[in-house]
Enzyme design. Structure first.
Site, PDB file in Angstrom:
ATOM      1  N   GLY A  90      72.344 109.732  61.632  1.00 58.04           N
ATOM      2  CA  GLY A  90      71.794 108.578  62.344  1.00 58.04           C
ATOM      3  C   GLY A  90      71.948 107.290  61.564  1.00 58.04           C
ATOM      4  N   ASP A 250      68.277 120.819  57.745  1.00 56.32           N
ATOM      5  CA  ASP A 250      69.329 119.794  57.819  1.00 56.32           C
ATOM      6  C   ASP A 250      69.576 119.166  56.442  1.00 56.32           C
ATOM      7  OD1 ASP A 250      66.624 118.841  58.508  1.00 56.32           O
ATOM      8  OD2 ASP A 250      67.543 116.862  58.428  1.00 56.32           O
TER       9      ASP A 250
END
Ligand code: AMP
Ligand code: MG
Length: 492
Positions: A90, A250
């Site tokens: 992101g 993650d």
């Protein structure tokens, strides 16, 4: 002359479900504040050219260098135990891959380089403080000899990012064996895209585990390989007092590198239950919980690989469990071997584990500084006159005296000379770690006063953590009570 990046990209050649093509967003006024010159050379880049204004523009994402194929990688992940089916880069963009001087393929990624299709509500930007923290701590980990992503450069963008207040924006250039995570596999598993899982697994084997490509059951071997590397990695963290802080799936690298330096910290006084991260309210990622969480994360990886193991799900689960079952032993072996070296034992005997555990218990009870206790113990191995410096770490120094008697009897049974033992201990017990109060001070000077001298000095000292460096002895010191950092922040 323009900066040349010898890109040889492989990830962006995978199917386009694996990423989104997206260019970095140009920034106002990039200024290079740090270039890791030795790393640049190692990657086949010209450090002098990277230090030109054009180099700074590239490292800030304002100019895309020739041969780059900028992408944001797709991934999912369990964050504090909660599954999020789509996370992805992101605020990071992979420029491409180069082959370094060791022949290893390395990702070059800009972190903080603007929004991507995975940004959700985020601005895609990074603040200067977290960028400096990641630079300092990742390079310190490298110097400590622990597998880690590295930092090639930090630039300020000339723009502000809005967090609780307006802060200077910055971009970190991160270098990694790859940015493939457990969460990358989860992204395809939750979409039941078995072809993609196989593609990804094949890519990972070729890139990170080439020795497994001829294995009879390569996907089983891959899981076993990741289990072995993660077990070793977490053991190494514990042996230097490192707390990752956000061990989400993650943030668990398939290559076995430490990745994502957010609210991470090195402990000062030894406390197995220690937590620094402001977002870890339950202590899920506490120091001593890291092995358990490592296995939990690997179990999530195993679930993704089940369809590659066998069409018979029960059989696949059984096989996965057997492979995962190797983790506790692998971790314990690496951790205990490391501890033996930390206390200067060259051989293995019954009773060693208990002896070492008694030291750790006494350290915990007496708030002994983790790093200094072991470092000074090396000096005490050479000369009992140095016992004073170990004793001084304990609230009740007598707790050390009792233990030291047993320890001296034990080491006396080995033939190594005192100076040999000291050298061996100093080679594994760092004098310098990135202490939180130092990292905070560096960030304050940079953010508040645009002063990077403290940052430069800290980076320099931490590049040689196992050397005494008497001129920088103050960097060994734990914080004074009013300097103590109790909480660290993601600062995203
Ligand atoms: P992290 O906590 O750094 O591991 O990030 C978790 C997720 O949040 C990842 O998908 C990041 O890309 C995303 N993220 C974190 N900070 C930002 C930001 N400032 N803008 C957009 N996405 C972000
Ligand atoms: Mg992350």
């Amino acid at each position: 002359m323009t900066v040349h990046f010898p890109f040889q990209n492989s990830y962006s050649a995978l199917p386009d479900t694996f990423f989104a093509r997206v260019a970095p967003t140009p920034v106002a006024a990039p200024r290079l504040i740090k270039l890791n010159r030795p790393l640049a050379v190692h990657l086949g880049l010209d450090p002098d050219l990277l230090e030109t204004p054009e180099g700074a523009e590239i490292l800030a994402g304002k100019t895309v260098p020739a041969g780059a194929d900028p992408i944001a990688m797709a991934y999912a992940g369990h964050q504090f135990g909660q599954f999020v089916p789509q996370l992805g880069d992101g605020r990071a963009i992979l420029l491409g891959e180069v082959i370094d001087k060791d022949g290893v393929r390395r990702d070059i990624q800009l972190k903080g380089s603007g929004p991507t299709p995975f940004s959700r509500r985020g601005d895609g930007r990074a603040a200067l403080g977290p960028v400096l923290r990641e630079y300092v701590v990742s390079e310190a980990m490298y110097a400590l000899g622990i597998p880690t992503t590295r930092s090639l450069a930090a630039v300020v963008t000339g723009e502000h990012v809005i967090r609780e207040t307006a802060l200077p924006g910055a971009v970190l250039t991160r270098v990694a064996a790859s940015h493939i995570r457990v969460g990358t596999f989860q992204y395809f598993a939750v979409r039941r895209d078995t072809d993609a899982i196989r593609r990804l697994a094949d890519h990972v084997i070729a890139r990170h585990y080439p020795e497994l490509s001829g294995a009879e059951r390569p996907y089983h071997a891959l899981l076993a390989g990741v289990v072995a590397r993660q077990a070793d990695l977490v053991a190494r963290w514990l042996l230097v007092g490192f707390i990752h802080g956000v061990m989400n799936t993650d943030n668990t690298s398939i290559s076995g590198e430490t990745i994502d330096y957010g609210p991470c910290a090195f402990m000062d006084s030894y406390d197995p239950a220690q937590v620094f991260s402001s977002i870890d309210e339950m202590g899920r990622y506490a120091y001593a919980n890291q092995p358990r969480i490592g296995l939990w994360n690997l179990t999530r990886l195993a679930e993704c690989l089940l369809p590659l193991f066998s069409d018979d799900q029960e059989k696949a689960i059984e096989q996965a469990q057997e492979i995962l079952g190797a983790f506790p032993d692998a971790f314990t072996r690496a951790y205990q071997a490391g501890l033996r070296m930390k206390v200067g034992l060259f051989t293995e005997r019954d009773g060693d584990e208990a002896l070492i555990q008694d030291l750790l218990d006494a350290m915990a009870k007496n708030a002994a500084d983790f790093t200094l206790t072991f470092r000074k113990l090396g000096d005490a191995a050479r000369d009992a006159a140095a016992d004073e410096h170990v004793r001084a770490q304990f609230i009740d120094p007598a707790a050390f005296d009792e233990w030291a008697k047993r320890w001296r009897e034990r080491i006396a049974a080995e033939p190594q000379s005192a100076s040999e033992r000291q050298a061996a201990m100093h080679a594994v017990n760092p004098a310098f770690i990135p202490r939180n109060h130092r990292v905070e001070a560096v960030i304050r000077a940079a953010v508040d006063n645009d002063d990077y001298a403290p940052f430069e000095e800290l980076v320099k000292v931490l590049a040689k953590p196992y050397d005494d460096q008497p001129e920088y002895a103050a960097y060994q010191d734990p914080p004074l009570p009013d300097q103590r950092v109790l909480r660290t922040f993601c600062g995203t």
